[in-house]
Structures are given as C-alpha cells and as structure tokens.
Write an enzyme that holds these catalytic residues in place. Structure first.
Site, mmCIF file in Angstrom:
data_model
loop_
_atom_site.group_PDB
_atom_site.id
_atom_site.type_symbol
_atom_site.label_atom_id
_atom_site.label_comp_id
_atom_site.label_asym_id
_atom_site.label_seq_id
_atom_site.Cartn_x
_atom_site.Cartn_y
_atom_site.Cartn_z
ATOM 1 C CG MET A 1 -1.992 -1.063 1.203
ATOM 2 S SD MET A 1 -3.101 -0.968 2.618
ATOM 3 C CE MET A 1 -2.115 -1.703 3.917
ATOM 4 C CB ALA A 2 1.490 3.746 -2.646
ATOM 5 C CD GLN B 1 3.221 -3.385 -6.290
ATOM 6 O OE1 GLN B 1 2.956 -2.256 -5.909
ATOM 7 N NE2 GLN B 1 2.334 -4.351 -6.334
ATOM 8 C CB CYS C 1 -1.899 0.337 -8.397
ATOM 9 S SG CYS C 1 -2.169 1.807 -7.442
ATOM 10 N N GLY D 1 -8.559 -8.986 -1.013
ATOM 11 C CA GLY D 1 -9.721 -8.104 -1.095
ATOM 12 C C GLY D 1 -10.705 -8.333 0.031
ATOM 13 N NE ARG E 1 -9.188 -1.622 1.421
ATOM 14 C CZ ARG E 1 -10.336 -1.756 0.794
ATOM 15 N NH1 ARG E 1 -11.116 -0.711 0.671
ATOM 16 N NH2 ARG E 1 -10.692 -2.917 0.291
HETATM 17 C C1 LIG Z 1 -3.667 3.322 0.477
HETATM 18 C C2 LIG Z 1 -3.516 2.170 -0.482
HETATM 19 C C3 LIG Z 1 -2.400 2.088 -1.301
HETATM 20 C C4 LIG Z 1 -2.246 1.018 -2.190
HETATM 21 N N1 LIG Z 1 -1.112 0.930 -2.941
HETATM 22 C C5 LIG Z 1 -0.906 -0.159 -3.729
HETATM 23 C C6 LIG Z 1 0.328 -0.331 -4.421
HETATM 24 O O1 LIG Z 1 1.240 0.486 -4.346
HETATM 25 N N2 LIG Z 1 0.463 -1.448 -5.186
HETATM 26 C C7 LIG Z 1 -0.531 -2.387 -5.305
HETATM 27 O O2 LIG Z 1 -0.355 -3.381 -6.000
HETATM 28 N N3 LIG Z 1 -1.697 -2.248 -4.638
HETATM 29 C C8 LIG Z 1 -1.894 -1.174 -3.853
HETATM 30 N N4 LIG Z 1 -3.055 -1.068 -3.135
HETATM 31 C C9 LIG Z 1 -4.058 -2.158 -3.192
HETATM 32 C C10 LIG Z 1 -3.825 -3.175 -2.061
HETATM 33 O O3 LIG Z 1 -2.586 -3.829 -2.203
HETATM 34 C C11 LIG Z 1 -4.950 -4.237 -2.033
HETATM 35 O O4 LIG Z 1 -4.945 -4.924 -3.261
HETATM 36 C C12 LIG Z 1 -6.328 -3.630 -1.812
HETATM 37 O O5 LIG Z 1 -6.307 -2.667 -0.767
HETATM 38 C C13 LIG Z 1 -7.375 -4.721 -1.481
HETATM 39 O O6 LIG Z 1 -7.033 -5.407 -0.307
HETATM 40 P P1 LIG Z 1 -7.761 -5.082 1.114
HETATM 41 O O7 LIG Z 1 -9.232 -5.165 0.886
HETATM 42 O O8 LIG Z 1 -7.231 -6.108 2.054
HETATM 43 O O9 LIG Z 1 -7.359 -3.675 1.496
HETATM 44 C C14 LIG Z 1 -3.243 0.003 -2.272
HETATM 45 C C15 LIG Z 1 -4.371 0.099 -1.441
HETATM 46 C C16 LIG Z 1 -4.521 1.150 -0.548
HETATM 47 C C17 LIG Z 1 -5.742 1.208 0.341
#
Ligand SMILES: Cc1cc2nc3c(=O)[nH]c(=O)nc-3n(C[C@H](O)[C@H](O)[C@H](O)COP(=O)(O)O)c2cc1C
Length: 345
Positions: free
Chosen positions: A17-18, A70, A100, A204, A228
């Site tokens: 998560m960036a 990544q 992303c 997800g 998250r």
């Molecule tokens: C603040 C934020 C930043 C993210 N940055 C990236 C990223 O840099 N690279 C990536 O592949 N996914 C990124 N994602 C997506 C997450 O890796 C993940 O796929 C997505 O949040 C779904 O998973 P979750 O429901 O457990 O949060 C980001 C998500 C969030 C909320």
C-alpha cells in the site's frame, strides 16, 4: 509455503500500500504474524530513482527476508531495468504491479490499466522474468480481476503470466473500474486458482479471521493478502493465523502491549522520515490505531494539531495509559470493519 527458493513462515501476506507499507509498518506486521510483505511500489522511471521518496521506499535495512519489491511501469525494457536496479539494492523477489487503480499510475498506462493490453502486460512479465531468472530472483504478479465488468480477463492473463515464468500470482477480487467500491468477489480468484499450478494469493476485503477462513475455503487459494484491515490493527495477522490453526478466536491484545507496539512503530517511522515529514505522515497511523477506540475521534483531532515527535509520542502514551486504566485488553472496535474499509478506500 514456498515462494521460489524461499520458505515463507506462513501464508498471510501484507498487501503493498503506497504511503502505508513502508519498512517500519512491514516490520511491525511481520512481528505480529504476517509471513510475507511486499514493499510500496517503486516507479520504473529512472529519473526518479534518486528521489528521496524512491530511496526511502528502497530502504530495507534490517528487514527480514525475502525482501519483495514491487515495481510499476508501462514499458517492458524500463521495467526490466527497474527489476535489475532493485535486485542490485537487495530485492530478493520482484513483484509486478498490475493491480493499482490510482490515476497517477493508470494515466500512464501502468498498474491495473495494463490489464487492458494483454500483449503489453505479458511483454512486461517476460522482460522482467528474463532479467530475474538468471539472478535466481522469483517474480510475482499482482492483478485485479480485469479492467471492468465486461472485461474480466484475469484468467487469460494469469495463464499467460504463468507460462512466462512468474512464481506466484495475487488477485484482488475487484475490477479496475470498481476502485475500492462494492464488495470483492472471489469466483474469479477461485477460477484462476483452479487453472494454475503456481501459488495463488487471494486478496480483497479480508477483515476478520472468519472471513479469512471463508475466502481460503471458497477460493482454495494458497495464501491470503491483507491490506486495509491491517491499518491500525497489525495484529490481525496473528489473529488469523491462530484462528486458522485452532478454530478459536484470540482475545483482543493487552492495551499496554498495543501502546508499546505503536510507540515503537512511531520511533522507527521518525527515524526513516525525519522529524518534519515523520510527524506528519505518522498521523495517519495513529489515527488508524485509535479511530475505533473510546475517545479516539477526539484524540485524532487533537493529535493532528501537534507538530513535534516528542509531543506526538507523549500524547499517544497518555491516551493509551488512560485507556489501560479502564481496559486491560484493547476494547473492541465500535465501528464495523466494512465502514473502516469504506473510509480508507
Ligand atoms: C492506500 C492504499 C495504497 C495502495 N497501494 C498499492 C500499491 O502500491 N500497489 C498495489 O499493487 N496495490 C496497492 N493497493 C491495493 C492493495 O494492495 C490491495 O490490493 C487492496 O487494498 C485490497 O485489499 P484489502 O481489501 O485487504 O485492502 C493500495 C491500497 C490502498 C488502500
């Protein structure tokens, strides 16, 4: 579980998560039960490699391996160079970002936008694998289910990427069009898992140990990735690990322990970012940690007015001391997890 030559301690991954999963946060999650962590994405644009932001993202000092970096970009040759550059700086796994949805990334035809152009997407995978394979560095790929509802091509890209030599695939159960809205679906992830022989990671909306068990059972995935739900609650990994192993829920962590984890995290955070940036970027982590605790919302507002690390640390210490007087175990969150997810998307 295995990832290339590496035996990972378990099958629970912290999502990249960036702006969130920097080294201190990854280390905290690992300490509290995550078996694997992928760094925030690093651009394939060379001119940015020496920027402060990129060099912070490439900081893996003291991080337990394997270090997974990544990379994101739109050009096969540049992505291959980015892979080589990061391997030279300690990356042991290269993860390609095709997941992303951010505009900054998508306008440049990277991230999940790559899924619209399968030939380009696979060209990138092949070029990155060509650089990584001789160095014995496994390549993983992270994608969504497709660009939009009518273009759900995860299965076709997954098959081609496996043939191109990736070692592991993560699928976030949403299309690019969905962003973070709606609910993740797991049918596509199950279909991808059934079609592939490499490990598949389901991602997800995994917010509780029960949900983790359901997603594993439904998709038959080899591992789970959590994003998250780990914000402000990094011990979710050990909660899930315990539940999967025993079928029993862990009690909430002791409030004093949570205080200690957060304060240690803050010190690591300031050390990485420096006083000025560190204080400002720490606010979100503190906000996530307190948002669902009694008095958390008020504390969050007050904390946003403090502008020194010393004041931040003192305020957090006092908040948790007062909480611990009444609650030896962390009081359970008032807000539903779904609300929290919606909040952060
Ligand atoms: C603040 C934020 C930043 C993210 N940055 C990236 C990223 O840099 N690279 C990536 O592949 N996914 C990124 N994602 C997506 C997450 O890796 C993940 O796929 C997505 O949040 C779904 O998973 P979750 O429901 O457990 O949060 C980001 C998500 C969030 C909320």
């Amino acid at each position: 579980m295995r990832l290339g030559p590496y035996e990972l301690p378990n099958r629970l991954f912290v999502a990249p998560m960036a702006g969130v999963t920097d080294r201190p946060f990854r280390q905290l999650c690992r300490r509290l039960g995550a078996g694997h962590a992928v760094s925030e994405m690093v651009t394939s644009r060379k001119e940015l490699w020496n920027s402060l932001k990129t060099s912070r993202r490439a900081d893996h000092a003291g991080e337990p391996g394997p270090v997974a970096v990544q990379i994101a970009g739109t050009d096969a040759e540049m992505m291959a160079e980015a892979a080589a550059y990061n391997i030279d700086r300690g990356a042991q796994i290269i993860d390609i970002n095709m997941g992303c949805p951010a505009k900054k990334v998508c306008n440049k035809w990277a991230g999940s936008a790559l899924m619209r152009d399968e030939a380009l997407a696979i060209g990138i995978v092949e070029a990155v694998v060509a650089v990584c394979a001789p160095r014995r560095v496994p390549v993983s790929l992270k994608m969504r289910t497709g660009w939009c509802d009518s273009e759900r091509n995860a299965l076709s890209i997954a098959r081609a990427a496996q043939s191109a030599g990736i070692a592991l695939l993560t699928v976030h159960g949403r299309t690019r069009e969905q962003g973070y809205k709606g609910a993740a679906e797991y049918e596509t992830i199950a279909a991808v898992k059934a079609a592939l022989s490499i490990p598949v990671v389901a991602n997800g909306d995994i917010t509780t140990p029960q949900k983790a068990r359901e997603v594993l059972a439904f998709t038959r995935a080899d591992a789970l990735m959590i994003g998250r739900a780990a914000q402000g609650r990094p011990w979710i990994f050990r909660e899930i690990a315990h539940f999967l192993a025993t079928g029993e829920e862990l009690p909430p962590p002791p409030t004093r322990e949570v205080r200690g984890w957060l304060l240690e995290h803050l010190l690591e955070h300031y050390a990485l970012y420096g006083e000025f940036t560190g204080v400002r970027t720490a606010r979100k982590h503190i906000g996530w940690a307190v948002r669902a605790l009694p008095g958390g919302e008020i504390f969050r507002a007050v904390m946003n007015t403090l502008d020194s690390s010393e004041a931040q640390v003192a305020a957090v210490g006092t908040f948790f001391d007062e909480l611990a007087e009444h609650h030896s175990l962390l009081p359970q969150c008032a807000a539903a997890n779904d609300d929290l997810l919606a909040l952060e998307a």
